[in-house]
Design a protein around this motif. Sequence first.
Motif: not given
Length: 151
Positions: A105-130
């Motif tokens: 779904a649009a906005g669903q978390t796909l993964m995390l990226i750790e940068a400077m000891k902070t975990f940033n959520q990478i979310k789906a920009p749109r709905a569809g099939t991965l």
Amino acid sequence: MSRLLLDAETIRALADILTETGLTEIEIAEKDSRIRVARAPATVQAFAPAPVAATPATAPTEPVQAAATDPARHPGAVKSPMVGIAYLSPEPSAPAFVVEGQQVAAGQTLMLIEAMKTFNQIKAPRAGTLRLLLVASGAPVEFDEVLAVID
């Protein structure tokens, strides 16, 4: 002048971090000073698809084929907004946020990226099939690198 700019030990430590993580650049800032350590990225060899026997065609298929083989040209490419380390699950023993072939779904978390000891959520920009997940958990990622493709 700040001690940060004159500290060779700090620069060596940052260079060691670059070597250990495979990153090409790192920057730290403290008050009115900052240090940026960068190195030329290592050459990456990409595997080309196996050649296919030529078949007669009436219309050129080159643009379609280029989009299919180059994930960065795909309209559903999800690119990294930062340099860091990608994690596909919230913790090592937990299942992955998503798997290839899954509906997202649009906005669903796909993964995390750790940068400077902070975990940033990478979310789906749109709905569809991965369709493609192009990073492994714990792998370093660069800014603007394609992480996944959503159809």
